[in-house]
Design an enzyme around this catalytic site. Structure first.
Site, PDB file in Angstrom:
ATOM      1  N   PRO A 160       0.826  -1.218   0.000  1.00 29.92           N
ATOM      2  CA  PRO A 160       0.000   0.000   0.000  1.00 29.92           C
ATOM      3  C   PRO A 160       0.850   1.253   0.000  1.00 29.92           C
ATOM      4  O   PRO A 160       1.825   1.361   0.745  1.00 29.92           O
ATOM      5  CB  PRO A 160      -0.811  -0.139   1.289  1.00 29.92           C
ATOM      6  CG  PRO A 160      -0.889  -1.607   1.533  1.00 29.92           C
ATOM      7  CD  PRO A 160       0.425  -2.165   1.054  1.00 29.92           C
ATOM      8  N   CYS A 161       0.478   2.216  -0.855  1.00 28.96           N
ATOM      9  CA  CYS A 161       1.329   3.391  -1.051  1.00 28.96           C
ATOM     10  C   CYS A 161       0.828   4.628  -0.322  1.00 28.96           C
ATOM     11  O   CYS A 161       1.486   5.661  -0.350  1.00 28.96           O
ATOM     12  CB  CYS A 161       1.424   3.718  -2.552  1.00 28.96           C
ATOM     13  SG  CYS A 161      -0.125   4.320  -3.281  1.00 28.96           S
ATOM     14  N   GLN A 162      -0.320   4.578   0.351  1.00 30.19           N
ATOM     15  CA  GLN A 162      -0.901   5.796   0.879  1.00 30.19           C
ATOM     16  C   GLN A 162      -0.002   6.527   1.863  1.00 30.19           C
ATOM     17  O   GLN A 162      -0.003   7.745   1.954  1.00 30.19           O
ATOM     18  CB  GLN A 162      -2.262   5.489   1.537  1.00 30.19           C
ATOM     19  CG  GLN A 162      -3.357   5.137   0.546  1.00 30.19           C
ATOM     20  CD  GLN A 162      -3.352   3.659   0.176  1.00 30.19           C
ATOM     21  OE1 GLN A 162      -2.383   2.938   0.407  1.00 30.19           O
ATOM     22  NE2 GLN A 162      -4.442   3.197  -0.404  1.00 30.19           N
TER      23      GLN A 162
END
Length: 455
Positions: A99-101
């Site tokens: 996940p890149c958030q």
């Protein structure tokens, strides 16, 4: 597995797979999927619909010991360590995009975001399975340090990743790639890291004398050469524009709207969709090839209030296309959103996010449909999406609706070029040629790029 025995298809596992964009790209390049790990139920149902159903175009060879449902990587590592260990050395590639958030400049970019630690679980998985190659895709912000409490930069998560993988015997190098250079009609910069198990890297070089970093640089040259070929195929030698991607999905003018009642999954009274009449560009033809209008899903148009539509019309009239609205412009229009970008008709779309109202259509006062989102991400029209269209409030933490699935995905054409480049690494002649001269990286790409100059 004897490395010199070359199977007809190289195998991969997809971690943090989402709806399957990277898996699709790798399969299109000729890789064979084994299984995928994705914790979001909605995203996994989309994955199931495209890769696990009877008659799937690219069926996975899913193992019996792993139930075909949404799993977290923690769950699989904790409950299936013995089964994973039995795969040791037998898998060619582990691909994954944690996940890149927590890294993204489009989000809050918090150092304490628990999703930032998922890269370590990736490393744990790699250590158990010991594949030959690794691919990790993330936003460029993964290689930009967060600040500590005193405002000083810490080590980046990318640097931590490289160190952790080196500690278990992998050589890793990364590069920022723009999806628009691979035939994707969207400016989307992504940090792509390629890793090679150290003992395998020596087999790719003559007598093990060259550095593993050279082999990875060669892999990137081959990936970029594949991208140049895709630009020729999908964009006639140049980047694909927004209109080339979605002009065949336009609603039309107020006097002549080309719409019909929405008949897709979850159809409700009042929703409309475009009445599809066929492609009008080379890119559209390839995306819709072999797909009847009845097979195209996620075509539902948003129902904007009249005042919202009028505001969008004003933005299209007075704002520069392809440029995010300035603070002054947002204030004048009474908008609280920090990002609204009207697309430019003749350029690739801006980076898609998980929020559909971040991007406006280039000539119609509306947001894009999920199918238009998918086109801009380079998903073919046969690819189906499952789940809600949008969600909000507290449900954003637990649900993964269609816009989010597409916005988070790796563009399949970028994944395909990565897959093509890595497959080429198994050709001794190709790798030797890339290694043969000091300017090998440029030469490998220039051969494929030469057709662009002639065009």
């Amino acid at each position: 597995m004897n490395f010199e025995r070359r199977p007809t298809q190289r195998t991969f596992i997809d971690l943090f797979s989402g709806c399957g964009g990277l898996s699709l790209g790798l399969c299109q390049a000729g890789w064979q999927g084994l299984f995928a790990i994705e914790r979001a139920t909605d995203a996994f149902e989309t994955f199931r619909a495209n890769f696990l159903r009877a008659g799937a175009r690219y069926p996975f060879q899913w193992p019996e010991w792993l139930e075909q449902r949404a799993h977290s990587i923690d769950e699989v590592l904790d409950e299936k360590p013995n089964q994973l260990s039995r795969l040791r050395g037998k898998v060619d590639l582990i691909a994954g995009g944690p996940p890149c958030q927590g890294f993204s400049f489009a989000g809050k970019r918090s150092a304490s975001d628990p999703r930032n630690k998922m890269f370590q679980r990736y490393v744990d998985f790699v250590e158990l399975v010991r594949p030959k190659f690794l691919v990790l895709e993330n936003v460029p912000g993964m290689n930009v340090a967060h600040k500590d409490g005193r405002g000083k930069s810490k080590q980046t998560y990318y640097q931590k990743l490289v160190e952790s993988l080196a500690g278990i015997g992998y050589d890793v190098s990364g590069k920022v790639l723009d999806a628009a250079d691979f035939g994707v009609p969207q400016r989307r910069a992504r940090l792509v890291a390629v890793g090679i198990r150290s003992d395998i890297a020596r087999q790719f070089t003559s007598g093990g004398q060259r550095e593993a970093s050279e082999t990875i640089q060669s892999a990137f040259a081959l990936i970029e050469a594949a991208g140049a070929r895709q630009l020729t195929l999908y964009g006639n030698g140049r980047q694909v524009s927004a209109s080339e991607a979605i002009s065949d999905l336009a609603v039309g003018t107020a006097k002549k709207r080309n719409t019909q009642e929405y008949v897709g999954e979850g159809a409700r009274h009042g929703y409309r969709q475009v009445k599809y009449e066929g492609p009008t560009s080379n890119y559209q033809s390839k995306m819709s090839d072999g797909v009847s209008p009845e097979e195209m899903d996620s075509m539902r148009l948003a129902r904007h209030r009249e005042d919202v539509e009028q505001k969008f019309a004003t933005i299209l009239k007075i704002c520069r296309p392809g440029i995010s609205l300035s603070a002054e412009m947002r204030s004048m229009l009474g908008m609280l959103k920090h990002r609204t970008v009207p697309m430019h008709r003749d350029r690739p779309a801006p980076t898609l996010t998980t929020l559909p109202d971040d991007i406006l259509h280039y000539c119609e006062p509306r947001i894009l449909t999920v199918r238009e989102y998918a086109r801009i991400q380079s998903f073919p029209d046969w690819f189906k999406f499952k789940g809600k269209y949008t969600t909000g409030g507290k449900y954003r933490r637990t649900e993964c609706p269609r816009y989010t699935q597409v916005g988070n995905a790796v563009p399949p054409l970028l994944g395909q070029a990565i897959g093509d480049g890595l497959l080429s690494c198994w050709s001794p002649d190709v790798v030797a040629e890339v290694h043969s001269k000091p300017t090998a990286i440029g030469l490998a790409k220039n051969r494929a790029l030469s057709v662009l100059v002639e065009s």
